[in-house]
Design a protein around this motif. Structure first.
Motif, PDB file in Angstrom:
ATOM      1  N   GLU A 157       0.820  -1.208   0.000  1.00  0.00           N
ATOM      2  CA  GLU A 157       0.000   0.000   0.000  1.00  0.00           C
ATOM      3  C   GLU A 157       0.853   1.257   0.000  1.00  0.00           C
ATOM      4  OE1 GLU A 157      -3.107   0.019   2.917  1.00  0.00           O
ATOM      5  OE2 GLU A 157      -3.490  -2.091   2.639  1.00  0.00           O
ATOM      6  N   LYS A 158       2.118   1.165   0.361  1.00  0.00           N
ATOM      7  CA  LYS A 158       2.983   2.326   0.447  1.00  0.00           C
ATOM      8  C   LYS A 158       3.717   2.612  -0.863  1.00  0.00           C
ATOM      9  CE  LYS A 158       4.185   2.048   5.317  1.00  0.00           C
ATOM     10  NZ  LYS A 158       5.319   1.937   6.244  1.00  0.00           N
ATOM     11  N   ILE A 159       4.026   1.567  -1.629  1.00  0.00           N
ATOM     12  CA  ILE A 159       4.864   1.714  -2.806  1.00  0.00           C
ATOM     13  C   ILE A 159       4.037   1.457  -4.057  1.00  0.00           C
ATOM     14  CG2 ILE A 159       6.905   0.853  -3.991  1.00  0.00           C
ATOM     15  CD1 ILE A 159       7.894  -0.106  -1.222  1.00  0.00           C
TER      16      ILE A 159
END
Length: 55
Positions: free
Chosen positions: A15-17
């Motif tokens: 979800e971050k990258i």
């Protein structure tokens, strides 16, 4: 008195990258140009299916 209000929030790495498909970047070919500020890079997909990023 110091109060620590920070708490750890666990977010899956996915979800971050952002994830981009190399085939989308190359539009099905084997080359794509990627611009970062005033620098131009070439992304190449080799015959073996590996990626090479060069300046």
């Amino acid at each position: 008195m110091v109060v620590n209000i920070a708490r750890e929030v666990k977010i899956p790495v996915e979800e971050k990258i952002p994830v981009y498909e190399a085939k989308d970047l190359t539009k099905g070919g084997d080359l794509a140009r990627i611009k970062l500020d005033d620098q131009l890079y070439t992304l190449r997909v080799t015959r073996a299916g590996k990626l090479i990023l060069t300046k």
